[in-house]
Each structure stands twice: as C-alpha cells, then as structure tokens.
Design an enzyme around this catalytic site. Structure first.
Site, PDB file in Angstrom:
ATOM      1  N   SER A   1      -6.418  -9.368   6.601  1.00 46.25           N
ATOM      2  CA  SER A   1      -5.999  -9.661   8.049  1.00 46.25           C
ATOM      3  C   SER A   1      -5.228 -11.022   8.076  1.00 46.25           C
ATOM      4  O   SER A   1      -5.014 -11.843   8.968  1.00 46.25           O
ATOM      5  CB  SER A   1      -6.866  -9.613   8.967  1.00 46.25           C
ATOM      6  OG  SER A   1      -7.277  -8.335   9.221  1.00 46.25           O
TER       7      SER A   1
ATOM      8  N   HIS B   1      -8.754  -2.957  -6.144  1.00 42.18           N
ATOM      9  CA  HIS B   1      -8.577  -3.056  -4.639  1.00 42.18           C
ATOM     10  C   HIS B   1      -9.825  -2.130  -3.934  1.00 42.18           C
ATOM     11  O   HIS B   1     -10.105  -1.073  -4.464  1.00 42.18           O
ATOM     12  CB  HIS B   1      -7.046  -2.673  -3.999  1.00 42.18           C
ATOM     13  CG  HIS B   1      -7.068  -3.026  -2.559  1.00 42.18           C
ATOM     14  ND1 HIS B   1      -7.610  -2.244  -1.793  1.00 42.18           N
ATOM     15  CD2 HIS B   1      -6.197  -4.122  -2.148  1.00 42.18           C
ATOM     16  CE1 HIS B   1      -7.192  -2.629  -0.486  1.00 42.18           C
ATOM     17  NE2 HIS B   1      -6.592  -3.781  -0.710  1.00 42.18           N
TER      18      HIS B   1
ATOM     19  N   GLY C   1      -7.330  -4.862   7.266  1.00 39.70           N
ATOM     20  CA  GLY C   1      -6.743  -4.308   8.129  1.00 39.70           C
ATOM     21  C   GLY C   1      -7.567  -4.194   9.521  1.00 39.70           C
ATOM     22  O   GLY C   1      -7.194  -3.400  10.452  1.00 39.70           O
TER      23      GLY C   1
ATOM     24  N   GLU D   1     -11.226 -10.350  -1.297  1.00 36.66           N
ATOM     25  CA  GLU D   1     -10.961  -9.545   0.025  1.00 36.66           C
ATOM     26  C   GLU D   1     -12.162  -8.916   0.402  1.00 36.66           C
ATOM     27  O   GLU D   1     -12.615  -7.918   0.013  1.00 36.66           O
ATOM     28  CB  GLU D   1      -9.893  -8.419  -0.561  1.00 36.66           C
ATOM     29  CG  GLU D   1      -8.615  -9.013  -0.971  1.00 36.66           C
ATOM     30  CD  GLU D   1      -7.495  -7.853  -0.940  1.00 36.66           C
ATOM     31  OE1 GLU D   1      -6.564  -8.493   0.006  1.00 36.66           O
ATOM     32  OE2 GLU D   1      -7.657  -6.890  -1.141  1.00 36.66           O
TER      33      GLU D   1
ATOM     34  N   LYS E   1       0.809  -1.131   0.058  1.00 34.43           N
ATOM     35  CA  LYS E   1      -0.066   0.023  -0.197  1.00 34.43           C
ATOM     36  C   LYS E   1       1.012   1.241   0.119  1.00 34.43           C
ATOM     37  O   LYS E   1       1.974   1.306  -0.705  1.00 34.43           O
ATOM     38  CB  LYS E   1      -0.980  -0.164   1.266  1.00 34.43           C
ATOM     39  CG  LYS E   1      -1.739  -1.463   1.149  1.00 34.43           C
ATOM     40  CD  LYS E   1      -2.992  -1.231   2.154  1.00 34.43           C
ATOM     41  CE  LYS E   1      -3.576  -2.827   2.062  1.00 34.43           C
ATOM     42  NZ  LYS E   1      -4.784  -2.664   3.020  1.00 34.43           N
TER      43      LYS E   1
END
Ligand code: PGA
Length: 238
Positions: A200, A91, A166, A160, A9
């Site tokens: 995660s 994303h 996160g 995702e 990122k």
C-alpha cells in the site's frame, strides 16, 4: 540510494508501451534507482520503450531451473537476455497461491544470481502472525531459509506484510523500522543488502516511508500502474 520498484502484477498488457514511455520521460533523481516489473509478456515492449532511459527492468518470477522440460517456466538467462536486471522471488502471492516454499524461493534467488540478475527476495507476515506477536520469528525463518548464503549485495530484500498488500493499510514507520533492523541484523556481514518496504505504498505516504530508519526503498504494486502516481513516488526518492 533509494530504490523505487514498481510491480505491475498481472496487469498492464495493453498499456505497457504507453505506461513505459510515459515513465521513461520522467525525471529520475540521481539518488534513486527505479525499476518496473511488468508481466513476462510485456517485458520486450517495456525494454524497447525504456531503452536510453535510466529506468531498469525486472520480472515478477523466475524458474529455479536453467533450461529443459519445464512447460510454462521462464529461466533467469532468458530474462537477462530480454534486458532484465532484477527479478522478484518469493512474493507472498506466489508463496500463497502457488505454494512456493522458502527452499524454492532460495533456489530461484540462486538461479537469478548465477545468471547475473539481482533477486528481490520478498518476506512478510500474515495478520494472524502479526497479531499473535510472532511476526519477527516468521520473518527470521523466511530470511534464514529463503536467502542464499552469498554476499548480501547480490540481492535485495523486500519486507511486505501480507496484510498491507493491496489493503490501503500500512504499518507505522516504527513498525517498519523494527522489522528492517531485524532483517539487517540477520544479513549483514561484509556487504549490505538494500531492504525495501512494500504494501500500500502511494504518492501520499511514500516520502514518510522512504525517510524511515532502515528503509532503502519501496516495492509498489497498484500505485505503479499510473505514470502520474508512480512518477510522484519516484520524486519522493529524492
Ligand atoms: P500494493 O502491492 O502496493 O498494491 O499493496 C505491493 C506488492 O505486492 O508488491
């Protein structure tokens, strides 16, 4: 084959050389394909450190256009010339923060493939969509509208769930398998796309996730910024 991909990122500029060098010295299991996705400005640094290693390079986004008056954008050909093999498209952070539509994601994936890159096309539901039971519908729409109609070994899919990114929360292995099987049923024709899980992933849960039915690899965010932690995830791809 298990894919272990690390998305830095908007992190890692000052550490790019040291982090890439440290990863380049890690043993890579023969059954694993490893790639890192540093920010654009660190791609050359990472490419230099990774030269001679088995670790591949990818970018985090790409323009759908070939060249021209597109201030601030980076073309697929530029990424290919820098030594990238992969590029992430769609994303959820780009979909949410930059308003990227399924149609744009599809054009980006198409441009990437045309330049010889393999796009990692991301899909995933919000917590609201999960809780309302509509998540498979949402993912089906994203796959139908963001994935180009080409052989499925030209791209990789990353599932995702937005609520897992996160957050330290992960779906159960059964929940991951359910979505991966749905995605597979929408894609597979003559060839087979790899389907990765992201959200995660850490050293402590990587091996369980990687062993889940239908999981061909992981797309790791935060945990890919530590060579030690990411090194352990690479080992789990054994
Ligand atoms: P995370 O991010 O591993 O930090 O949850 C994953 C991703 O967004 O690709």
């Amino acid at each position: 084959m298990k894919y272990i991909f690390g998305n830095w990122k908007m992190n890692g500029f000052t550490e790019a050389a040291a982090l890439s060098r440290s990863l380049a010295s890690k043993p890579i299991p023969p059954s694993a394909t490893v790639a890192i996705f540093p920010p654009f400005v660190s791609l050359q640094t990472a490419a230099k450190e990774l030269s001679g290693s088995k670790i591949k390079l990818g970018a985090q986004d790409v323009s759908a256009e070939k060249s021209g008056a597109f201030t601030g954008d980076i073309s697929a050909e530029m990424l290919k010339n820098l030594g990238c093999d992969y590029v992430i498209v769609g994303h959820s952070e780009r979909r949410a923060l930059h308003g990227e539509s399924d149609a744009l994601v599809k054009s980006k994936a198409t441009a990437a493939i045309a330049a010889g890159l393999k796009p990692v096309i991301c899909v995933g539901e919000s917590i609201k969509e999960r809780d309302s039971g509509k998540y498979l519908e949402v993912i089906t729409r994203q796959i139908k509208d963001s994935v180009p109609s080409v052989n499925s070994d030209s791209y990789i899919i990353a599932y995702e769930p937005i609520w897992a990114i996160g957050s330290g929360k992960t779906p159960s292995c059964a929940q991951i398998t359910e979505v991966h099987k749905t995605i597979a049923s929408l894609l597979y024709r003559d060839t087979r796309a790899a389907i990765l899980y992201g959200g995660s992933v850490k050293a402590s849960n990587a091996s369980e996730i990687l062993k889940s039915d239908g999981v061909d690899g992981v797309l790791v965010g935060g945990a890919s910024l530590s060579a030690d932690e990411f090194g352990k995830i690479i080992e789990a791809g054994n």
